[in-house]
Design an enzyme around this catalytic site. Structure first.
Site, PDB file in Angstrom:
ATOM      1  N   GLY A 180       0.790  -1.217   0.000  1.00 27.61           N
ATOM      2  CA  GLY A 180       0.000   0.000   0.000  1.00 27.61           C
ATOM      3  C   GLY A 180       0.824   1.269   0.000  1.00 27.61           C
ATOM      4  O   GLY A 180       0.321   2.329  -0.301  1.00 27.61           O
ATOM      5  N   ASP A 191      10.996  -9.499  16.610  1.00 25.70           N
ATOM      6  CA  ASP A 191       9.915 -10.080  15.795  1.00 25.70           C
ATOM      7  C   ASP A 191      10.409 -11.292  14.998  1.00 25.70           C
ATOM      8  O   ASP A 191      10.144 -11.409  13.797  1.00 25.70           O
ATOM      9  CB  ASP A 191       9.336  -9.025  14.851  1.00 25.70           C
ATOM     10  CG  ASP A 191       7.943  -9.404  14.349  1.00 25.70           C
ATOM     11  OD1 ASP A 191       7.259 -10.191  15.031  1.00 25.70           O
ATOM     12  OD2 ASP A 191       7.545  -8.899  13.286  1.00 25.70           O
TER      13      ASP A 191
END
Length: 437
Positions: free
Chosen positions: A47, A177
Site C-alpha cells: 500500500g 519479531d
C-alpha cells in the site's frame, strides 16, 4: 487504576500513507554516497512501497538474475525510515564481514546494507534502500511441510539464529519479531538463512547504556502475538532475553506444529497468561506440546536457561549453542550446514499423533484484571495491535506479481521450490514487504 478496555471497532486507525508511484525500468537512483543504481522490473508492491530488481548503474539492463533489490516509498512514510536506522548502524558489509571472521563463521545471516537516499520525481520525494536479493521465506516452507520441520532442521536453524542474535545484540539492537516469515533463504544457496524485517528492532543499549525495565500499558502486546515475549505483553521494551524467548517459541512451534495458546490469539491477555503459566513450569509446558516418546529435552533446557536471565543480563550464547548441539547429538546427527526441508508423509502422520495442546486457562491470573484492551490478531501470521493477515496472494503486505505455485514430488515428499523469489521486508513489522516474483 488499569486502563479501560476499548469497545470493538473503536481502535484508532493507522495514519494514512501515500501510495508509491511505479517508476519505469531504467530509472537511475543516486544514493548518499553518490553511487548510482538502476531499477529493473517491480517484483513486489504494497500500500505504500514498491520493490524492484536492481543493479549498479551500467550500460546494460537489469535482468531477472539481478543481485540486488531496492525498496522505494514516499519520504513522508515511516516504516523504511525506522528500519534504515538499524541497517545504517549495524548492517554495513564491512561490519558484518569483520564479525564473521572474528567469530570464525562460514556466514552470518544478517542482510547487508548497500546504500540509501532520496529521489525526486514528478514533484514528489521518495526514500529508497538497496539490499541483497533473497529467496523464499520459511513460513511458506513450513506450511508446505504440513507445519512441521524435522528436529535436526529446527536445531540447525536455532544455531544459525543464535549467531545472528549475538551479532545484533553486540551492536546494541534486539530484533523483537523473530518468526518463520521473517526468515529468508539465500537466493542462490537454500542452506543459508537470513533474518530480515528490522521494523521493530529496538536499540536497547544506545552508546552502551542499558534501558531500564519499565512496564507501559500503552505498548502491551507489541510484536507477533503467538511468539512475542512476556515482557512485550506487559508493555516492556524488548531486551536480549526477549529475543531468545521468542526464538524458543518459534523452535517449539516448528517442532510440534502449534503452541498451546494458538486456540485464542484474538485475546492477547489469554496468550500472555498462558505464557506466564508455561514459564512457571517449563517441563509441563513442553509435555503439552509433545507426546511422551518425542519430547525434545533440549527445548526444556533452552527455555530454562532463558528463564534464568534477568532483564538486562547478557546471555551466554555459547551455553545455548551447546544445548542445541547436544540435542543434535542425542538424535545421532550433527550440524552439517545443510537445511533439509524434505519431510515424508509417514513422518507427518507420526507427528500428528502428538498430545493435543489446546487447553484453556481454568484460572485467569489477577494480573489481567479483565479490563485491558483486547486486540484482534489472526492466527498464523497474526500481529499485535490489531493487524490482520494478508491474503494468500500477498506476501507480508506486498502483493505477488506472479505467484509461483509450490510443487510436490512424485515420491510424496513435500519440498521447497527455491525458485520463488522473495526479499527482505522493510517496515514496522506490521505490513512486512517481502518481495515475490
Amino acid at each position: 487504576m488499569p486502563p479501560k478496555s476499548k469497545p470493538p471497532g473503536k481502535a484508532r486507525a493507522p495514519a494514512k500513507r501515500k501510495l508509491a508511484e511505479e517508476f519505469p525500468r531504467g530509472e537511475v537512483l543516486t544514493d548518499t554516497a553518490k553511487k548510482q543504481w538502476i531499477l529493473g522490473e517491480p517484483i513486489g508492491q504494497g500500500g505504500f512501497g514498491l520493490l524492484y530488481l536492481a543493479n549498479e548503474n551500467s550500460s546494460g539492463t537489469v535482468g531477472k538474475d539481478a543481485p540486488y533489490v531496492i525498496k522505494v516509498e514516499p519520504s513522508d512514510n515511516g516504516p523504511l525510515f525506522s528500519e534504515l536506522k538499524f541497517y545504517m548502524r549495524a548492517a554495513k558489509p564491512d561490519l558484518i564481514e569483520k564479525w564473521r571472521k572474528s567469530q570464525k563463521l562460514k556466514y552470518l545471516g544478517v542482510p547487508k546494507y548497500w546504500g540509501s537516499g532520496l529521489h525526486e520525481k514528478g514533484g514528489s520525494r521518495y526514500r529508497f534502500m538497496v539490499m541483497d536479493r533473497f529467496g523464499t521465506d520459511l513460513q511458506k516452507v513450513f506450511e508446505e511441510n504440513g507445519k512441521r520441520f524435522s528436529r535436526k532442521t529446527v536445531l540447525q536453524l536455532g544455531l544459525r539464529l543464535l549467531d545472528i542474535l549475538e551479532y545484533i545484540h553486540e551492536h546494541e539492537y534486539v530484533h523483537a519479531d523473530i518468526k518463520a516469515s521473517n526468515l529468508l533463504l539465500s537466493y542462490k544457496n537454500p542452506n543459508l538463512v537470513y533474518l530480515v524485517d528490522y521494523g521493530l528492532a529496538y536499540r536497547y543499549s544506545p552508546e552502551g547504556v542499558l534501558k531500564e525495565y519499565k512496564e507501559d500499558p500503552k505498548r502491551c502486546h507489541d510484536g507477533t502475538i503467538e511468539f512475542t515475549s512476556i515482557d512485550a505483553h506487559k508493555g516492556v521494551s524488548p531486551s536480549r532475553r526477549s529475543d531468545l524467548e521468542i526464538l524458543g517459541y518459534c523452535m517449539i512451534q516448528w517442532l510440534c506444529g502449534s503452541l498451546p495458546w494458538e486456540d485464542n490469539l484474538k485475546d492477547p491477555n489469554y496468550v500472555r497468561d498462558l505464557k506466564i503459566k508455561s514459564r512457571h513450569n517449563i517441563p509441563d509446558f513442553i509435555s503439552k506440546c509433545f507426546s511422551t516418546n518425542d519430547t525434545p529435552h533440549e527445548m526444556i533446557e533452552y527455555m530454562e536457561e532463558v528463564k534464568s536471565l534477568e532483564y538486562n543480563d547478557k546471555p551466554s550464547y555459547q551455553k545455548l549453542r551447546t544445548i542445541l548441539q547436544l540435542g543434535l547429538k542425542s538424535i545421532g546427527s550433527k550440524d552439517d550446514d545443510k537445511l533439509d526441508f524434505f519431510i515424508s508423509v509417514n513422518e507427518l502422520a507420526s507427528k500428528s499423533t502428538k498430545k493435543k495442546t489446546k487447553r484453556k486457562l481454568t484460572e485467569v491470573s489477577e494480573e489481567s484484571g479483565g479490563d485491558q484492551e483486547v486486540i484482534p490478531t489472526k492466527r498464523g501470521r497474526g500481529r499485535g495491535r490489531g493487524q490482520g493477515v494478508p491474503s494468500k496472494t500477498e506476501a507480508n503486505g506486498l502483493k505477488e506479481k506472479s505467484p509461483a505455485r509450490k510443487k510436490r514430488s512424485s515420491s510424496k515428499k513435500i519440498l521447497v521450490e527455491t525458485g520463488t523469489q522473495t526479499s527482505p521486508a522493510i517496515g514496522r513489522g506490521r505490513g512486512r514487504p517481502k518481495l515475490m516474483k
